[in-house]
Every structure is written in C-alpha cells, then in structure tokens.
Design a protein around this motif. Structure first.
Motif, PDB file in Angstrom:
ATOM      1  N   PRO A 120      -6.785  74.033 -28.388  1.00 45.82           N
ATOM      2  CA  PRO A 120      -7.615  73.338 -29.377  1.00 45.82           C
ATOM      3  C   PRO A 120      -6.747  72.763 -30.493  1.00 45.82           C
ATOM      4  O   PRO A 120      -5.641  73.243 -30.751  1.00 45.82           O
ATOM      5  CB  PRO A 120      -8.520  74.450 -29.901  1.00 45.82           C
ATOM      6  CG  PRO A 120      -7.717  75.699 -29.717  1.00 45.82           C
ATOM      7  CD  PRO A 120      -6.921  75.476 -28.454  1.00 45.82           C
ATOM      8  N   LEU A 121      -7.240  71.709 -31.126  1.00 46.40           N
ATOM      9  CA  LEU A 121      -6.500  71.048 -32.196  1.00 46.40           C
ATOM     10  C   LEU A 121      -7.055  71.432 -33.559  1.00 46.40           C
ATOM     11  O   LEU A 121      -8.255  71.648 -33.710  1.00 46.40           O
ATOM     12  CB  LEU A 121      -6.574  69.529 -32.036  1.00 46.40           C
ATOM     13  CG  LEU A 121      -5.987  68.954 -30.742  1.00 46.40           C
ATOM     14  CD1 LEU A 121      -6.159  67.441 -30.725  1.00 46.40           C
ATOM     15  CD2 LEU A 121      -4.529  69.321 -30.602  1.00 46.40           C
ATOM     16  N   SER A 129      -4.831  79.210 -38.910  1.00 47.93           N
ATOM     17  CA  SER A 129      -5.511  77.941 -39.137  1.00 47.93           C
ATOM     18  C   SER A 129      -6.733  77.868 -38.246  1.00 47.93           C
ATOM     19  O   SER A 129      -6.838  78.570 -37.245  1.00 47.93           O
ATOM     20  CB  SER A 129      -4.569  76.780 -38.834  1.00 47.93           C
ATOM     21  OG  SER A 129      -4.156  76.823 -37.493  1.00 47.93           O
ATOM     22  N   LYS A 130      -7.673  77.016 -38.615  1.00 45.97           N
ATOM     23  CA  LYS A 130      -8.895  76.855 -37.832  1.00 45.97           C
ATOM     24  C   LYS A 130      -8.754  75.651 -36.928  1.00 45.97           C
ATOM     25  O   LYS A 130      -8.051  74.707 -37.231  1.00 45.97           O
ATOM     26  CB  LYS A 130     -10.092  76.682 -38.766  1.00 45.97           C
ATOM     27  CG  LYS A 130     -10.384  77.936 -39.562  1.00 45.97           C
ATOM     28  CD  LYS A 130     -11.610  77.768 -40.405  1.00 45.97           C
ATOM     29  CE  LYS A 130     -11.899  79.054 -41.151  1.00 45.97           C
ATOM     30  NZ  LYS A 130     -13.113  78.938 -41.948  1.00 45.97           N
ATOM     31  N   VAL A 131      -9.430  75.699 -35.788  1.00 51.90           N
ATOM     32  CA  VAL A 131      -9.364  74.619 -34.815  1.00 51.90           C
ATOM     33  C   VAL A 131     -10.762  74.061 -34.568  1.00 51.90           C
ATOM     34  O   VAL A 131     -11.775  74.693 -34.847  1.00 51.90           O
ATOM     35  CB  VAL A 131      -8.744  75.091 -33.477  1.00 51.90           C
ATOM     36  CG1 VAL A 131      -7.303  75.484 -33.662  1.00 51.90           C
ATOM     37  CG2 VAL A 131      -9.543  76.232 -32.883  1.00 51.90           C
ATOM     38  N   VAL A 132     -10.786  72.836 -34.036  1.00 51.76           N
ATOM     39  CA  VAL A 132     -12.038  72.163 -33.729  1.00 51.76           C
ATOM     40  C   VAL A 132     -12.520  72.632 -32.363  1.00 51.76           C
ATOM     41  O   VAL A 132     -11.788  72.566 -31.397  1.00 51.76           O
ATOM     42  CB  VAL A 132     -11.848  70.640 -33.717  1.00 51.76           C
ATOM     43  CG1 VAL A 132     -13.131  69.937 -33.329  1.00 51.76           C
ATOM     44  CG2 VAL A 132     -11.352  70.161 -35.071  1.00 51.76           C
ATOM     45  N   GLU A 133     -13.744  73.152 -32.313  1.00 51.57           N
ATOM     46  CA  GLU A 133     -14.336  73.617 -31.051  1.00 51.57           C
ATOM     47  C   GLU A 133     -15.729  73.062 -30.918  1.00 51.57           C
ATOM     48  O   GLU A 133     -16.436  72.870 -31.837  1.00 51.57           O
ATOM     49  CB  GLU A 133     -14.382  75.134 -31.001  1.00 51.57           C
ATOM     50  CG  GLU A 133     -13.017  75.762 -30.911  1.00 51.57           C
ATOM     51  CD  GLU A 133     -13.086  77.268 -30.716  1.00 51.57           C
ATOM     52  OE1 GLU A 133     -14.183  77.831 -30.666  1.00 51.57           O
ATOM     53  OE2 GLU A 133     -12.036  77.874 -30.596  1.00 51.57           O
ATOM     54  N   HIS A 161     -20.788  65.185 -32.935  1.00 54.13           N
ATOM     55  CA  HIS A 161     -20.388  65.738 -31.642  1.00 54.13           C
ATOM     56  C   HIS A 161     -20.556  67.258 -31.558  1.00 54.13           C
ATOM     57  O   HIS A 161     -20.062  67.879 -30.609  1.00 54.13           O
ATOM     58  CB  HIS A 161     -18.939  65.346 -31.336  1.00 54.13           C
ATOM     59  CG  HIS A 161     -18.761  63.864 -31.251  1.00 54.13           C
ATOM     60  ND1 HIS A 161     -19.206  63.125 -30.184  1.00 54.13           N
ATOM     61  CD2 HIS A 161     -18.227  62.982 -32.136  1.00 54.13           C
ATOM     62  CE1 HIS A 161     -18.933  61.846 -30.392  1.00 54.13           C
ATOM     63  NE2 HIS A 161     -18.344  61.740 -31.564  1.00 54.13           N
ATOM     64  N   ASN A 162     -21.243  67.837 -32.524  1.00 54.37           N
ATOM     65  CA  ASN A 162     -21.522  69.284 -32.548  1.00 54.37           C
ATOM     66  C   ASN A 162     -20.263  70.134 -32.437  1.00 54.37           C
ATOM     67  O   ASN A 162     -20.227  71.115 -31.703  1.00 54.37           O
ATOM     68  CB  ASN A 162     -22.512  69.656 -31.435  1.00 54.37           C
ATOM     69  CG  ASN A 162     -23.848  69.014 -31.631  1.00 54.37           C
ATOM     70  OD1 ASN A 162     -24.357  68.961 -32.743  1.00 54.37           O
ATOM     71  ND2 ASN A 162     -24.424  68.491 -30.569  1.00 54.37           N
ATOM     72  N   PHE A 163     -19.221  69.746 -33.159  1.00 53.45           N
ATOM     73  CA  PHE A 163     -18.003  70.545 -33.223  1.00 53.45           C
ATOM     74  C   PHE A 163     -18.060  71.438 -34.456  1.00 53.45           C
ATOM     75  O   PHE A 163     -18.720  71.118 -35.436  1.00 53.45           O
ATOM     76  CB  PHE A 163     -16.754  69.659 -33.330  1.00 53.45           C
ATOM     77  CG  PHE A 163     -16.355  69.003 -32.048  1.00 53.45           C
ATOM     78  CD1 PHE A 163     -16.036  69.754 -30.929  1.00 53.45           C
ATOM     79  CD2 PHE A 163     -16.275  67.630 -31.957  1.00 53.45           C
ATOM     80  CE1 PHE A 163     -15.658  69.154 -29.746  1.00 53.45           C
ATOM     81  CE2 PHE A 163     -15.909  67.014 -30.778  1.00 53.45           C
ATOM     82  CZ  PHE A 163     -15.596  67.773 -29.673  1.00 53.45           C
ATOM     83  N   ALA A 209     -13.947  62.677 -28.399  1.00 56.11           N
ATOM     84  CA  ALA A 209     -14.666  63.949 -28.437  1.00 56.11           C
ATOM     85  C   ALA A 209     -14.514  64.684 -27.110  1.00 56.11           C
ATOM     86  O   ALA A 209     -14.303  65.902 -27.086  1.00 56.11           O
ATOM     87  CB  ALA A 209     -16.138  63.718 -28.767  1.00 56.11           C
ATOM     88  N   ASN A 210     -14.599  63.953 -25.998  1.00 49.48           N
ATOM     89  CA  ASN A 210     -14.423  64.577 -24.680  1.00 49.48           C
ATOM     90  C   ASN A 210     -13.021  65.157 -24.539  1.00 49.48           C
ATOM     91  O   ASN A 210     -12.842  66.244 -23.999  1.00 49.48           O
ATOM     92  CB  ASN A 210     -14.674  63.562 -23.565  1.00 49.48           C
ATOM     93  CG  ASN A 210     -16.138  63.195 -23.447  1.00 49.48           C
ATOM     94  OD1 ASN A 210     -17.009  63.945 -23.876  1.00 49.48           O
ATOM     95  ND2 ASN A 210     -16.395  62.039 -22.891  1.00 49.48           N
ATOM     96  N   CYS A 211     -12.034  64.432 -25.028  1.00 51.08           N
ATOM     97  CA  CYS A 211     -10.643  64.892 -24.973  1.00 51.08           C
ATOM     98  C   CYS A 211     -10.487  66.205 -25.748  1.00 51.08           C
ATOM     99  O   CYS A 211      -9.863  67.140 -25.260  1.00 51.08           O
ATOM    100  CB  CYS A 211      -9.730  63.822 -25.562  1.00 51.08           C
ATOM    101  SG  CYS A 211      -8.003  64.317 -25.668  1.00 51.08           S
ATOM    102  N   LEU A 212     -11.072  66.284 -26.921  1.00 48.70           N
ATOM    103  CA  LEU A 212     -10.986  67.508 -27.719  1.00 48.70           C
ATOM    104  C   LEU A 212     -11.654  68.674 -26.998  1.00 48.70           C
ATOM    105  O   LEU A 212     -11.155  69.799 -27.017  1.00 48.70           O
ATOM    106  CB  LEU A 212     -11.630  67.303 -29.086  1.00 48.70           C
ATOM    107  CG  LEU A 212     -10.926  66.315 -30.006  1.00 48.70           C
ATOM    108  CD1 LEU A 212     -11.737  66.103 -31.273  1.00 48.70           C
ATOM    109  CD2 LEU A 212      -9.537  66.788 -30.337  1.00 48.70           C
ATOM    110  N   GLY A 213     -12.782  68.395 -26.351  1.00 53.03           N
ATOM    111  CA  GLY A 213     -13.485  69.438 -25.610  1.00 53.03           C
ATOM    112  C   GLY A 213     -12.663  69.962 -24.449  1.00 53.03           C
ATOM    113  O   GLY A 213     -12.609  71.168 -24.206  1.00 53.03           O
TER     114      GLY A 213
END
Length: 120
Positions: free
Chosen positions: A14-15, A116-120, A54-56, A2-6
C-alpha cells in the motif's frame, strides 16, 4: 489510479498519502494534463475528495511479513512475478542489452511500516 492503489494494497504494497500525491503529480506531468493544481501537485482537499469518491481510508499497515506469508508462498504468484519482467524484457528488446536493466532492492523500504498510514 484508484484501481492501481487497490491492487497494490491487495498484494501487500500500500502507498502512503505522500506517495499517492507524488504518483498523481507524476501522472499529470507525464501526460501533459492541464490542471488548476498549484505546480500540478494535488493538495489536502483533492486527496480528501479522492478518498471519499473511491471509499479509501488511511490505516496503519500490516507488517510486511504478514502480507508476504499470504501471497509470496503461492506458486502462481511467484511464477507470475518472473513472467512479467521476462515479457517486458522481450517487448522492449532488452535481451541483448543487460546494461539497460536495473535492479531495485529493499534499502528504502520502511522497516517499521506502522510509523505511517497507508491508503486502503
């Protein structure tokens, strides 16, 4: 994870949902983690739970130019960008093996990220 994505989202990379699931699957395989996931690939339920924990959220991404203007013009970011590979080349003893160093270009990057949508 989750930290990596943030961090990736913060720096303008963003992925997508598919990329997150692929990353998790690869992490499971490389670390030999035993799971109940079919073929070690997380599904929709897992992803929804991960997002909730993780509130994404899934959002349309900003255009790359906006993210680049914010961070790419910062000299500390630019210097750090070159310091990290230099340190890795030293740590991996690749200074005398340039044939083992690969480059990545932007060929496979989507030119219209709003598709496309990304995880934020």
């Amino acid at each position: 994870m989750a930290n990596c994505l943030g961090v990736m989202e913060k720096y303008g990379y963003p992925l997508t949902r598919k990329e997150v699931l692929s990353l998790i699957s690869e992490y499971i395989r490389r670390n030999g983690i035993v799971t109940t996931l079919k073929n070690d690939i997380p599904g929709d339920d897992w992803f929804r739970g991960f997002r909730r924990r993780h509130n994404f959220s899934l959002k349309k991404p900003q255009l790359v130019e906006v993210a680049r203007r914010k961070e790419a013009c910062n000299p500390f970011t630019v210097y750090e960008y070159f310091d990290i590979p230099a340190k890795e080349i030293q740590d991996l003893n690749l200074t005398s093996a340039p044939d083992r160093i690969y480059n990545l270009d932007e060929t496979s990057f989507c030119l219209d990220p709003t598709k496309s949508k990304v995880v934020e």
